[in-house]
Design a protein around this motif. Structure first.
Motif, mmCIF file in Angstrom:
data_model
loop_
_atom_site.group_PDB
_atom_site.id
_atom_site.type_symbol
_atom_site.label_atom_id
_atom_site.label_comp_id
_atom_site.label_asym_id
_atom_site.label_seq_id
_atom_site.Cartn_x
_atom_site.Cartn_y
_atom_site.Cartn_z
ATOM 1 N N THR A 86 0.838 -1.081 0.025
ATOM 2 C CA THR A 86 -0.061 -0.063 0.036
ATOM 3 C C THR A 86 0.874 1.323 -0.151
ATOM 4 N N ASP B 240 0.247 5.474 1.016
ATOM 5 C CA ASP B 240 -0.552 6.188 1.475
ATOM 6 C C ASP B 240 -0.276 7.833 1.319
ATOM 7 N N ARG C 214 -8.525 7.789 7.049
ATOM 8 C CA ARG C 214 -8.878 7.395 5.510
ATOM 9 C C ARG C 214 -10.108 7.451 5.097
ATOM 10 N N ASP D 223 -9.942 4.194 -0.619
ATOM 11 C CA ASP D 223 -8.955 3.437 -1.034
ATOM 12 C C ASP D 223 -9.204 3.064 -2.683
ATOM 13 N N ARG E 19 -5.479 5.913 -0.028
ATOM 14 C CA ARG E 19 -4.566 4.671 -0.147
ATOM 15 C C ARG E 19 -4.691 3.864 -1.307
ATOM 16 N N THR F 115 -14.403 2.842 -1.476
ATOM 17 C CA THR F 115 -13.271 1.961 -2.392
ATOM 18 C C THR F 115 -13.672 2.287 -3.622
#
Length: 467
Positions: free
Chosen positions: A71, A73, A79, A82, A145, A172
């Motif tokens: 990953t 960031d 967060r 994603d 991320r 996401t």
């Protein structure tokens, strides 16, 4: 907001982005046998470490999850988003003409090579979107991320490892499909089945059947061996079967009898209408022959009844259904082996939103039992649906429309992606409508301008969702 800056950054980094994609695509990262510290073999390990080094070089905080997942960031804030992509690829296969599979080349505005479209090219596009936000100093209040897996093509066990340690972000998206937004993924009904029966020496008879390569592929070829029939009988029946099915039949002598090869057209099992199923065509043909009655023939006839040629909706097994959002349920008989005493096969069923275990899986099990076949399936994978009117999806569609000038809408797919089990996960890019990237086939390619546009769209989404 920020469109001019984002477009300028991505356009000015065009060649660098292409070079980074090529760096990853030169690595054969198909799944290989496990070795210590390398859960999916040497290639996936090398691709992951190359990507981690690349992300760290661009100033991102990286994490390696035991060589399953890596990953990057954007920052250390809460967060919010994603982006879920993968670095593994399907095997190279045969038939490449533009370049060797792992020697990516740029030609006529396209980047050819295994993984350029699925999914290393889109993964790098997402990375450059994050670079744009970071290096342009666009203010963000929450974190993005980038998650890079290494086993998407063979079961996604990598992501299972990741989510045992991490919570999913509030939103996401996975750039592992096509634009605009795929917010519905159909469910799956596992379709393995078996039957056993007493052997019979009575002629004419079926000696064997062998068809299918994978459960998620409509077979383009299927073979059987029969004994005790004259050639003129076989060819006359073949002519009639070809008229009914569009499947062609050829013959050749082999040990134990005459081998029959049925040839149709292969397709992905999520879109069975795009193929011509050689297996169901073969079953229609075999059951039209003047064979001696036997327990084996009874079982074959049962299969032909349950999975008649051309029935891609599960009508014969009693599960035909559809809904407005996800469309119709699809079903394809894709694998079968049979001999004198046993048969084993599998079908692939993609279940629409209105499908449940009670109105689909249980119905198939009961119908197969009536015909003497045992379905080896305990549960279905439910469909996946994210509200198309949510702020998240509307933000994605807005960015897509802004950078392409095309109308955005929500789509349904019979395929599955990394986000299938995520509460608020959708597939978003990276190929544009109408582009066939030849994913999983020879001469896979990505349109370079589409990757650049994807990076711009992803950057705009980050800015819109996290500022």
């Amino acid at each position: 907001m920020y469109r001019k800056e984002i477009e300028g950054f991505i356009d000015s980094h065009r060649q660098e982005m292409i070079e980074d994609i090529c760096k990853l695509c030169r690595i054969n990262s198909e799944k290989m046998p496990y070795t210590e510290g390398k859960p999916y073999g040497e290639g996936a390990f090398d691709a992951l470490h190359a990507a981690l080094a690349m992300m760290e070089e661009y100033g991102f905080s990286i994490t390696n999850y035991d060589n399953y997942v890596g990953t990057a960031d954007l920052n250390d804030k809460e967060r919010q988003l994603d982006i879920l992509a993968h670095l593994d690829v399907v095997p190279a296969g045969e038939g490449w003409t533009v370049t060797e599979p792992f020697e990516p080349v740029e030609k006529d505005g396209k980047l050819y090579g295994r993984g350029t479209a699925d999914d290393k090219g889109p993964a790098v596009a997402a990375l450059y979107a994050m670079r744009a936000i970071k290096e342009l100093n666009i203010p963000v209040k929450k974190n993005v991320r980038l998650i890079l897996g290494t086993d998407e093509e063979c079961g996604s066990s990598d992501i299972e490892v990741y989510y045992k340690r991490e919570q999913e972000a509030p939103m996401t998206f996975s750039p592992d499909a096509a634009f605009p937004v795929i917010n519905i993924e159909k469910g799956r009904i596992p379709g393995g089945f078996t039957a056993s029966f007493a052997a019979s020496e009575a002629l004419p008879k079926i000696v064997s059947i062998d068809a299918g390569i994978k459960v998620n592929v409509v077979p383009g070829k299927a073979k059987a061996v029969v004994a005790g029939l004259d050639m003129d009988v076989l060819t006359a029946a073949a002519d009639e079967a070809e008229k009914k099915t569009g499947v062609s039949f050829t013959f050749g002598e082999t040990k134990g009898g005459m081998q029959i090869t049925a040839e149709g057209k292969g397709a992905h099992a999520s879109t069975p209408d795009e193929g011509v199923n050689a297996l169901t065509g073969l079953l229609l043909y075999l059951t039209s022959l003047p064979l001696a009655d036997s327990p084996q023939l009874t079982a074959i006839r049962s299969l032909a009844t349950l999975f008649p040629h051309g029935d891609t909706r599960g009508k014969a097994v009693g599960i035909a259904m559809e809904d407005e959002l996800s469309g119709p349920l699809t079903l394809a008989l894709d694998m079968l082996t049979a001999d004198d005493t046993h048969l084993e096969g599998a079908f692939d069923c993609r279940a629409c939103l209105c499908a449940t275990e009670e109105n689909s899986l249980d119905v198939i099990r009961a119908r197969m039992a009536e015909e003497g076949l045992t379905l080896n399936a305990d549960q279905m994978t439910p469909p996946h649906h994210v509200d198309g009117n949510s702020h998240f999806v509307k933000t994605l569609l807005k960015a897509y429309e802004e950078y392409t000038g095309l109308k955005g809408s929500c789509q349904s797919t019979g395929g599955g992606t990394y986000v299938h089990h995520l509460k608020n996960g959708v597939a978003f890019g990276a190929s544009m409508p109408g582009t066939d990237n030849k994913m999983h086939g020879a001469d896979e390619f990505a349109v370079i301008d589409e990757l650049l546009t994807s990076a711009k769209i992803f950057a705009q989404v980050i800015a819109d969702l996290c500022c």
